[in-house]
Write an enzyme that holds these catalytic residues in place. Structure first.
Site, short mmCIF file in Angstrom:
data_model
loop_
_atom_site.label_atom_id
_atom_site.label_comp_id
_atom_site.label_asym_id
_atom_site.label_seq_id
_atom_site.Cartn_x
_atom_site.Cartn_y
_atom_site.Cartn_z
N THR A 1 28.82 75.37 68.63
CA THR A 1 28.85 76.19 67.52
C THR A 1 27.77 77.26 68.06
O THR A 1 27.91 78.34 67.85
CB THR A 1 28.04 75.41 66.48
N ASN B 1 41.90 71.90 66.82
CA ASN B 1 41.37 70.63 66.80
C ASN B 1 42.07 70.00 65.61
O ASN B 1 41.71 68.84 65.27
CB ASN B 1 39.81 70.73 66.48
N SER C 1 31.37 71.83 74.24
CA SER C 1 30.59 70.75 73.56
C SER C 1 30.56 69.47 74.26
O SER C 1 31.80 68.79 74.27
CB SER C 1 30.90 70.54 72.11
N HIS D 1 29.93 66.26 73.39
CA HIS D 1 30.40 65.05 72.77
C HIS D 1 31.64 64.92 72.53
O HIS D 1 32.10 63.82 72.02
CB HIS D 1 29.60 65.18 71.62
N THR E 1 13.19 75.89 75.13
CA THR E 1 13.07 74.86 76.47
C THR E 1 14.41 73.96 76.66
O THR E 1 14.86 73.56 75.88
CB THR E 1 11.81 73.65 75.95
N CYS F 1 34.94 69.13 60.05
CA CYS F 1 33.93 70.32 59.60
C CYS F 1 34.70 71.43 59.23
O CYS F 1 34.49 72.53 59.89
CB CYS F 1 33.07 70.66 60.91
N1 PMP Z 1 35.09 74.37 68.32
C1 PMP Z 1 36.02 73.32 68.03
C2 PMP Z 1 37.49 73.45 68.34
C3 PMP Z 1 35.30 72.02 67.57
O1 PMP Z 1 36.36 71.16 67.44
C4 PMP Z 1 34.07 71.74 67.35
C5 PMP Z 1 33.51 70.57 66.88
N2 PMP Z 1 34.03 69.97 65.84
C6 PMP Z 1 33.20 73.01 67.58
C7 PMP Z 1 33.81 73.99 68.06
C8 PMP Z 1 31.94 73.02 67.56
O2 PMP Z 1 31.33 72.09 68.18
P1 PMP Z 1 29.65 71.52 67.69
O3 PMP Z 1 29.69 70.80 66.57
O4 PMP Z 1 29.49 70.41 69.07
O5 PMP Z 1 28.97 72.65 68.07
#
Ligand code: PMP
Length: 382
Positions: A70, A149, A196, A198, A234, A322
């Protein structure tokens, strides 16, 4: 518990958690401090950057650590627009982008930039002919995601880079979150690329931004200037070292994982596509990843299907964890031209390294059971 919501987030690898713990315990010095503790931390930071660069086939100097995609998307889009605003006001993205891209473009639109959305084909891809028509002398910025996604289409990033050769003024940003390594592209061909951790078994709240040429992206975050003045704050060393670990393990485990995912996807598509009311929105095709399957049961709410499977301890999601709150219908599915009923009744199943064939079989078995109830509802016309 059967966890099939990996496009939302993945379970960290155990080794990643060990690394996080160890770095927190032993290397808590601030990477910006000039004392020995700081220097050791700084060395570890640069070693992680170099390791990540090697895996992604990019140069370490082009990597900027952030709190996740993000933030990376915001920095790249706002920073590039700020840098180029005197050279043009036209910006382009698509409606299948993640909200962290879409809402950032809309912010620019509110500030006076002219925003166009490139069309999406029925197959869920960027319409390249439409993109060619949209591009003009005033265009300064284009953002397209690597892999979607919601339904898992792989976007034609290399083709877009080729089209852009005629438009050198355009900054091409790619949101690489769902595609990194899964689908090989040459990151050096785009102007910026975000990740990202995760999504590949790393930790939440850590990611990176690749920027080909630093001076083409203005800073939008001001402070201590830690990451070459592009990103201040930081440095989150334990998470960064863990991300490097996650990426290495993920890259080593990827080909074996992909082979399993192909079989899982086949199993689901073969078993569910012959159910009368099931629509498969992520067919088995080369331009789709194997780890994301979107299906619809028109006339049934996606939330009802999810809650029903949840009762059997199966975790899946609606179109995206999201999706933008401002829209009732998922924008990405809408942009593809899916009917309202189809969009409302859609669910997403997504795999990770940890997903097993047993998980997938159990999901199919339970889905079929639930389907019988849903079928009655559909046929009764309620
Ligand atoms: N871009 C895409 C295609 C995503 O799937 C996601 C996470 N759902 C993000 C951006 C944002 O990642 P984060 O929430 O880790 O900032």
């Amino acid at each position: 518990m059967i966890y099939l919501d990996n496009a939302a987030t993945t379970k960290p690898f155990d080794e990643v958690l060990d690394t996080f713990f160890e770095v927190n315990k032993k290397y808590y010095g601030n990477t910006a401090s000039i004392n020995d503790y700081g220097k050791t931390s700084s060395k570890l930071l640069e070693a992680s950057r170099a390791q990540i660069a090697k895996i992604l086939d990019i140069e370490s100097k082009n990597i900027y650590f952030t709190s996740g995609a993000t933030e990376s998307n915001n920095i790249a889009i706002l920073g590039a627009a700020e840098h180029k605003k005197d050279f043009g006001k036209h910006i382009i993205t698509s409606k299948i982008e993640h909200p962290s891209v879409l809402e950032t473009f809309r912010t620019l639109e509110n500030k006076g930039f002219k925003l166009d959305y490139v069309n999406i084909t029925e197959d869920g891809s960027i319409d390249l002919e439409h993109l060619k028509k949209l591009l003009n002398k005033d265009t300064i910025l284009l953002s397209v995601m690597h892999v979607n996604n919601v339904f898992g289409t792989i976007q034609p990033i290399d083709e877009i880079s080729n089209i852009l050769k005629e438009f050198p003024k355009v900054h091409f940003h790619v949101d690489g979150v769902q595609g990194v390594l899964k689908n090989k592209i040459n990151i050096n061909k785009v102007d910026s690329y975000s990740l990202s951790a995760h999504k590949f078994h790393g930790l939440k709240g850590i990611g990176l931004l690749y920027v080909k040429t630093r001076r083409t992206v203005n800073s939008i975050i001001f402070g201590g200037g830690q990451e070459d003045n592009l990103r201040s704050g930081t440095v989150n060393l334990p998470s960064i070292v863990s991300m490097a670990k996650a990426l290495r393990l993920y890259s080593e485990r990827l080909s074996e994982m992909n082979l399993r995912h192909i079989n899982y996807k086949k199993y689901i598509v073969e078993n569910l596509s012959n159910l009368k009311y099931v629509e498969i929105n992520s067919p088995i095709k080369d331009n789709y990843v194997n780890s994301i399957i979107n299906i619809s049961l028109p006339k049934i709410k996606g939330e009802s299907i999810i809650n029903s499977l949840n009762q059997d301890d199966i975790m899946i999601s609606t179109t995206s964890a999201c999706s933008s709150k401002k829209f009732n219908l998922n924008e990405a599915l809408h942009a593809r031209g899916l009917s309202e009923e189809n969009i409302k009744g859609s669910i997403r199943i997504s795999f990770s390294y940890y997903t097993t064939l047993e998980d997938v079989k159990y999901f199919v078995e339970k889905f079929k059971e639930k389907y019988e109830n849903f079928r009655e509802v559909i046929e009764s016309g309620i």
